[in-house]
Design a protein around this motif. Structure first.
Motif, PDB file in Angstrom:
ATOM      1  N   LEU A   6      10.868   9.166  -1.715  1.00  0.00           N
ATOM      2  CA  LEU A   6      10.357   7.827  -1.441  1.00  0.00           C
ATOM      3  C   LEU A   6       8.830   7.841  -1.444  1.00  0.00           C
ATOM      4  CD1 LEU A   6      12.752   6.787   1.448  1.00  0.00           C
ATOM      5  CD2 LEU A   6      12.818   6.033  -0.920  1.00  0.00           C
ATOM      6  N   PRO A   7       8.204   6.754  -1.875  1.00  0.00           N
ATOM      7  CA  PRO A   7       6.745   6.724  -1.887  1.00  0.00           C
ATOM      8  C   PRO A   7       6.176   6.584  -0.480  1.00  0.00           C
ATOM      9  CG  PRO A   7       7.611   4.628  -2.614  1.00  0.00           C
ATOM     10  CD  PRO A   7       8.782   5.557  -2.442  1.00  0.00           C
ATOM     11  N   CYS A   8       4.966   7.005  -0.336  1.00  0.00           N
ATOM     12  CA  CYS A   8       4.252   6.865   0.927  1.00  0.00           C
ATOM     13  C   CYS A   8       4.115   5.374   1.252  1.00  0.00           C
ATOM     14  CB  CYS A   8       2.882   7.522   0.780  1.00  0.00           C
ATOM     15  SG  CYS A   8       1.783   7.240   2.167  1.00  0.00           S
ATOM     16  N   PRO A   9       4.275   4.975   2.513  1.00  0.00           N
ATOM     17  CA  PRO A   9       4.130   3.555   2.850  1.00  0.00           C
ATOM     18  C   PRO A   9       2.763   2.973   2.486  1.00  0.00           C
ATOM     19  CG  PRO A   9       5.163   4.719   4.646  1.00  0.00           C
ATOM     20  CD  PRO A   9       4.743   5.759   3.646  1.00  0.00           C
ATOM     21  N   MET A  10       1.721   3.803   2.472  1.00  0.00           N
ATOM     22  CA  MET A  10       0.399   3.293   2.113  1.00  0.00           C
ATOM     23  C   MET A  10       0.289   3.024   0.617  1.00  0.00           C
ATOM     24  SD  MET A  10      -2.256   5.149   4.678  1.00  0.00           S
ATOM     25  CE  MET A  10      -1.699   6.826   4.626  1.00  0.00           C
ATOM     26  N   VAL A  11       1.248   3.470  -0.174  1.00  0.00           N
ATOM     27  CA  VAL A  11       1.258   3.208  -1.613  1.00  0.00           C
ATOM     28  C   VAL A  11       2.024   1.921  -1.916  1.00  0.00           C
ATOM     29  CG1 VAL A  11       2.027   4.116  -3.844  1.00  0.00           C
ATOM     30  CG2 VAL A  11       1.050   5.640  -2.160  1.00  0.00           C
ATOM     31  N   LEU A  12       2.896   1.513  -1.012  1.00  0.00           N
ATOM     32  CA  LEU A  12       3.746   0.366  -1.288  1.00  0.00           C
ATOM     33  C   LEU A  12       2.965  -0.935  -1.452  1.00  0.00           C
ATOM     34  CD1 LEU A  12       6.759   1.139   1.048  1.00  0.00           C
ATOM     35  CD2 LEU A  12       6.594   1.446  -1.409  1.00  0.00           C
ATOM     36  N   LEU A  13       1.941  -1.170  -0.643  1.00  0.00           N
ATOM     37  CA  LEU A  13       1.167  -2.404  -0.761  1.00  0.00           C
ATOM     38  C   LEU A  13       0.400  -2.471  -2.079  1.00  0.00           C
ATOM     39  CD1 LEU A  13       0.478  -5.063   0.572  1.00  0.00           C
ATOM     40  CD2 LEU A  13      -1.436  -3.929   1.671  1.00  0.00           C
ATOM     41  N   PRO A  14      -0.342  -1.426  -2.484  1.00  0.00           N
ATOM     42  CA  PRO A  14      -0.973  -1.496  -3.807  1.00  0.00           C
ATOM     43  C   PRO A  14       0.045  -1.604  -4.944  1.00  0.00           C
ATOM     44  CG  PRO A  14      -1.966   0.259  -2.539  1.00  0.00           C
ATOM     45  CD  PRO A  14      -0.797  -0.245  -1.754  1.00  0.00           C
ATOM     46  N   ALA A  15       1.194  -0.963  -4.810  1.00  0.00           N
ATOM     47  CA  ALA A  15       2.217  -1.072  -5.848  1.00  0.00           C
ATOM     48  C   ALA A  15       2.754  -2.497  -5.929  1.00  0.00           C
ATOM     49  CB  ALA A  15       3.353  -0.093  -5.574  1.00  0.00           C
ATOM     50  N   LEU A  16       2.931  -3.140  -4.781  1.00  0.00           N
ATOM     51  CA  LEU A  16       3.364  -4.539  -4.774  1.00  0.00           C
ATOM     52  C   LEU A  16       2.296  -5.423  -5.413  1.00  0.00           C
ATOM     53  CD1 LEU A  16       5.380  -6.724  -3.880  1.00  0.00           C
ATOM     54  CD2 LEU A  16       4.126  -6.817  -1.721  1.00  0.00           C
ATOM     55  N   GLY A  17       1.027  -5.184  -5.071  1.00  0.00           N
ATOM     56  CA  GLY A  17      -0.055  -5.956  -5.682  1.00  0.00           C
ATOM     57  C   GLY A  17      -0.118  -5.764  -7.183  1.00  0.00           C
ATOM     58  N   ALA A  18       0.056  -4.534  -7.642  1.00  0.00           N
ATOM     59  CA  ALA A  18       0.042  -4.262  -9.082  1.00  0.00           C
ATOM     60  C   ALA A  18       1.226  -4.929  -9.766  1.00  0.00           C
ATOM     61  CB  ALA A  18       0.061  -2.763  -9.331  1.00  0.00           C
TER      62      ALA A  18
END
Length: 77
Positions: A6-18
Motif C-alpha cells: 500500500l502507498p504511504c498515506p502522505m502520497v495519497l493526497l498528491p496522487a489524488l490531486g494528480a
C-alpha cells in the motif's frame, strides 16, 4: 504482507490531486498530473536519501534515547 504494497498515506493526497488534474484535460491534463507526481517524487528524494545515509550513524543514539518517541515527534512536526 499485503500492507507493504500500500502507498504511504502522505502520497495519497498528491496522487489524488494528480488524478483530478489528469482527468480534466485529456493528454495535456495527464501530462500535468504526471509532472505533479514527478515533482513530488523528486522533492522527496533528498529526505529519503539523507535518512538512508544517516540512519546507521544515528542508530546507536536513537536506541539510547528511544527511537519510537523521536520518530513519532519527527512525523508529527
Amino acid at each position: 504482507m499485503a500492507w507493504g504494497f500500500l502507498p504511504c498515506p502522505m502520497v495519497l493526497l498528491p496522487a489524488l490531486g494528480a488524478t483530478l488534474i489528469g482527468g480534466a484535460g485529456g493528454l495535456q491534463g495527464a501530462m500535468k498530473g504526471f509532472l505533479m507526481m514527478l515533482g513530488f517524487g523528486i522533492g522527496t528524494l533528498p529526505a529519503l536519501a539523507s535518512s538512508a545515509y544517516l540512519a546507521p550513524a544515528f542508530s546507536q543514539q536513537f536506541k539510547k534515547v528511544g527511537a519510537q518517541w523521536v520518530g513519532a515527534i519527527f512525523l508529527i512536526v
